[in-house]
Design an enzyme around this catalytic site. Structure first.
Site, PDB file in Angstrom:
ATOM      1  N   ARG A 165       0.766  -1.144   0.078  1.00  0.00           N
ATOM      2  CA  ARG A 165       0.013   0.057  -0.003  1.00  0.00           C
ATOM      3  C   ARG A 165       1.009   1.212   0.034  1.00  0.00           C
ATOM      4  O   ARG A 165       0.679   2.332   0.715  1.00  0.00           O
ATOM      5  CB  ARG A 165      -0.938  -0.004   1.169  1.00  0.00           C
ATOM      6  CG  ARG A 165      -2.015  -1.161   1.123  1.00  0.00           C
ATOM      7  CD  ARG A 165      -2.987  -0.879  -0.007  1.00  0.00           C
ATOM      8  NE  ARG A 165      -4.131  -1.870   0.403  1.00  0.00           N
ATOM      9  CZ  ARG A 165      -4.086  -3.197   0.040  1.00  0.00           C
ATOM     10  NH1 ARG A 165      -3.087  -3.759  -0.526  1.00  0.00           N
ATOM     11  NH2 ARG A 165      -5.092  -3.874   0.182  1.00  0.00           N
ATOM     12  N   SER A 237     -10.568  -0.814   3.353  1.00  0.00           N
ATOM     13  CA  SER A 237      -9.723  -1.097   4.600  1.00  0.00           C
ATOM     14  C   SER A 237      -9.366   0.349   5.076  1.00  0.00           C
ATOM     15  O   SER A 237      -8.958   1.177   4.377  1.00  0.00           O
ATOM     16  CB  SER A 237      -8.636  -1.780   4.340  1.00  0.00           C
ATOM     17  OG  SER A 237      -8.788  -3.259   3.579  1.00  0.00           O
ATOM     18  N   GLU A 333      -4.717   3.704   6.695  1.00  0.00           N
ATOM     19  CA  GLU A 333      -4.508   3.393   5.284  1.00  0.00           C
ATOM     20  C   GLU A 333      -5.001   4.771   4.427  1.00  0.00           C
ATOM     21  O   GLU A 333      -4.651   5.126   3.430  1.00  0.00           O
ATOM     22  CB  GLU A 333      -4.866   2.098   4.906  1.00  0.00           C
ATOM     23  CG  GLU A 333      -4.633   1.938   3.094  1.00  0.00           C
ATOM     24  CD  GLU A 333      -5.407   0.686   2.759  1.00  0.00           C
ATOM     25  OE1 GLU A 333      -5.464  -0.597   3.126  1.00  0.00           O
ATOM     26  OE2 GLU A 333      -6.150   0.986   1.450  1.00  0.00           O
TER      27      GLU A 333
HETATM   28  N1  EPU Z   1     -10.607 -11.016  10.390  1.00  0.00           N
HETATM   29  C1  EPU Z   1     -11.135 -11.067  11.352  1.00  0.00           C
HETATM   30  N2  EPU Z   1     -12.312 -10.130  11.614  1.00  0.00           N
HETATM   31  C2  EPU Z   1     -12.697  -9.246  10.749  1.00  0.00           C
HETATM   32  C3  EPU Z   1     -11.913  -9.189   9.713  1.00  0.00           C
HETATM   33  C4  EPU Z   1     -10.875 -10.203   9.363  1.00  0.00           C
HETATM   34  O1  EPU Z   1     -10.811 -11.839  12.390  1.00  0.00           O
HETATM   35  O2  EPU Z   1     -13.533  -8.684  11.047  1.00  0.00           O
HETATM   36  C5  EPU Z   1      -9.489 -11.898  10.097  1.00  0.00           C
HETATM   37  C6  EPU Z   1      -9.693 -13.346   9.616  1.00  0.00           C
HETATM   38  O3  EPU Z   1      -8.910 -14.292  10.469  1.00  0.00           O
HETATM   39  C7  EPU Z   1      -9.285 -13.191   7.909  1.00  0.00           C
HETATM   40  C8  EPU Z   1      -8.210 -12.257   8.151  1.00  0.00           C
HETATM   41  O4  EPU Z   1      -8.579 -11.225   8.915  1.00  0.00           O
HETATM   42  O5  EPU Z   1      -9.098 -14.694   7.731  1.00  0.00           O
HETATM   43  C9  EPU Z   1      -8.012 -11.728   6.677  1.00  0.00           C
HETATM   44  O6  EPU Z   1      -9.215 -10.838   6.370  1.00  0.00           O
HETATM   45  P1  EPU Z   1      -9.644 -10.602   4.947  1.00  0.00           P
HETATM   46  O7  EPU Z   1      -9.326 -11.708   3.943  1.00  0.00           O
HETATM   47  O8  EPU Z   1     -10.945 -10.079   4.748  1.00  0.00           O
HETATM   48  O9  EPU Z   1      -8.393  -9.741   4.460  1.00  0.00           O
HETATM   49  P2  EPU Z   1      -7.868  -8.508   5.258  1.00  0.00           P
HETATM   50  O10 EPU Z   1      -6.395  -8.629   5.499  1.00  0.00           O
HETATM   51  O11 EPU Z   1      -8.818  -8.096   6.243  1.00  0.00           O
HETATM   52  C10 EPU Z   1      -6.941  -7.376   3.296  1.00  0.00           C
HETATM   53  C11 EPU Z   1      -6.753  -6.051   2.304  1.00  0.00           C
HETATM   54  C12 EPU Z   1      -7.991  -5.824   1.670  1.00  0.00           C
HETATM   55  C13 EPU Z   1      -8.340  -6.636   0.685  1.00  0.00           C
HETATM   56  C14 EPU Z   1      -8.340  -8.457   1.180  1.00  0.00           C
HETATM   57  C15 EPU Z   1      -8.321  -9.333   0.554  1.00  0.00           C
HETATM   58  C16 EPU Z   1      -5.327  -4.347   3.645  1.00  0.00           C
HETATM   59  C17 EPU Z   1      -5.228  -3.415   4.752  1.00  0.00           C
HETATM   60  N3  EPU Z   1      -6.594  -4.937   3.264  1.00  0.00           N
HETATM   61  O12 EPU Z   1      -7.899  -7.142   4.082  1.00  0.00           O
HETATM   62  O13 EPU Z   1      -7.981  -4.413   0.976  1.00  0.00           O
HETATM   63  O14 EPU Z   1      -9.421  -6.836  -0.299  1.00  0.00           O
HETATM   64  O15 EPU Z   1      -7.160  -8.416   2.199  1.00  0.00           O
HETATM   65  O16 EPU Z   1      -6.951  -9.293  -0.148  1.00  0.00           O
HETATM   66  O17 EPU Z   1      -4.403  -4.993   3.257  1.00  0.00           O
HETATM   67  C18 EPU Z   1      -8.401  -2.134   0.959  1.00  0.00           C
HETATM   68  O18 EPU Z   1      -7.324  -1.987   0.983  1.00  0.00           O
HETATM   69  O19 EPU Z   1      -9.115  -1.271   0.953  1.00  0.00           O
HETATM   70  C19 EPU Z   1      -8.949  -3.573   1.041  1.00  0.00           C
HETATM   71  C20 EPU Z   1     -10.327  -3.685   1.274  1.00  0.00           C
END
Ligand code: EPU
Length: 337
Positions: A165, A237, A333
């Protein structure tokens, strides 16, 4: 022909839907028009901001200056082999429409980045990423106009200094260059990236893997977890996933054995901020009109007529809670204005 609007509402131009105005607003459809606008900005000496899709920005107040937005269009094939195609795309193209265009042409590389809001011209700035793919993987170069000199520049992929990012456009070149075009190299020989947890699961529903199937799977996952900005204002995010030392990780793991993590080299790990926020008890909670989404705690939402300050206040409360509980500092972010 450029047209400058005065005291312009930017409610529809920021995905949080904050009801704020800017003193002046204009779009530009060519590099020449952009030059004209920069000259006007210099002659009048008011601040200048370039807005893309407004999907990564939080306005806390009216903007006392000129906001400009690219409507430079076009997807132009520059060169092509059996293996790949190089395209030059105008910064004002809608990101997801460009993804759809590539999928329809059977060009791979960005199908995992389906449905991300925003413009082509802003995708390099924060190196958008999702489901195991970052846009830096397919960017050849970025064309800009330098504000000071009004000269055109080109930045090769390494010169963009892409990170998680992050890029040079958020750092050394911040407010110095305006992106006019982005060059991508897309593959005709498909290399799917399917290793991201729930994408793999979602794809089990399909008989065979294709670009269209991946795009649809990503759209379905996003729609199931992420609120649509038209229905509930948000900026995706809100925080970055923090990278911590192995030492801190081992310490936290003693109390939370189920902590999810992604190793980053030998001595660092990345922790999902959404998990930290949920564990700190914030998922689905709200303060006034600012809330934490109930399906993905990493997304802060405008529940009604929230102001930017209300959301910012909620964000600070969350940062404090997470810091107190885990000793981990969450970094935003979203850009705060
Ligand atoms: N999780 C929780 N609770 C929640 C949300 C997430 O426990 O409320 C845990 C779960 O264990 C899940 C893990 O976090 O398995 C990862 O969650 P998710 O796959 O939804 O991805 P993220 O890490 O929360 C990142 C990016 C997103 C992107 C997704 C999918 C960042 C800051 N965010 O989210 O990007 O769509 O991965 O690749 O890196 C954005 O940047 O605006 C964005 C949406």
């Amino acid at each position: 022909m450029i047209e400058i609007k005065e005291k312009f509402s930017i409610k529809k131009y920021n995905t949080f839907g904050f009801d704020v105005t800017c003193s002046y607003f204009s779009t530009f459809s060519t590099v020449e028009e952009l030059k004209e606008l920069i000259i006007i900005h210099k002659n009048n000496n008011y601040p200048l901001m370039v807005l893309g899709g407004g999907s990564n920005i939080l306005f806390t107040t009216d903007y006392k200056g000129l906001i400009i937005q690219s409507i430079i269009k076009g997807v132009e094939v520059i060169s092509e082999t059996d293996q790949y195609v190089d395209v030059r795309v105008g910064s004002g193209e809608n990101w997801d429409e460009f993804v759809e265009y590539c999928v329809q042409h059977d060009w791979s590389g960005i199908e995992n980045l389906s449905l991300i809001p925003g413009f082509v011209g802003t995708c390099p700035i924060q190196n958008i990423g999702a489901y195991g793919v970052e846009v830096k993987n397919v960017i050849n170069k970025v064309e800009t106009l330098e504000i000071d000199t009004l000269k055109k520049h080109e930045f090769t992929n390494p010169e963009c200094k892409f990170g998680y990012r992050d890029s040079i456009f958020k750092r050394d070149l911040k407010s110095k260059h305006i992106i006019t075009h982005v060059h991508f190299r897309l593959n005709k020989k498909h290399e799917f990236v399917l290793n991201y947890g729930n994408l793999k699961d979602e794809l089990q529903k399909y008989d065979s893997i294709s670009l269209k199937a991946i795009r649809q799977a990503v759209i379905d996952i996003r729609n199931s977890k992420l609120p649509k900005p038209e229905e509930m204002g948000n900026a995706g995010s809100f925080f970055k996933n923090p990278e911590i030392s192995l030492e801190t990780f081992e310490y936290v793991k003693k109390s939370y054995s189920d902590i999810p993590f992604y190793p980053q080299g030998e001595n660092r790990v990345k922790i999902p901020a959404g998990w930290l926020i949920e564990q700190s008890g914030w998922k689905g909670r709200s303060i006034g009109n600012a809330g934490v989404h109930n399906k993905q705690a990493l997304v802060l939402v405008n529940l009604g007529n929230a102001t930017g300050n209300e959301v910012l206040n909620l964000a600070k409360e969350i940062q404090n809670s997470v810091n107190q509980k885990f000793g981990i500092q969450l970094e935003m972010e979203v850009n705060v204005v």
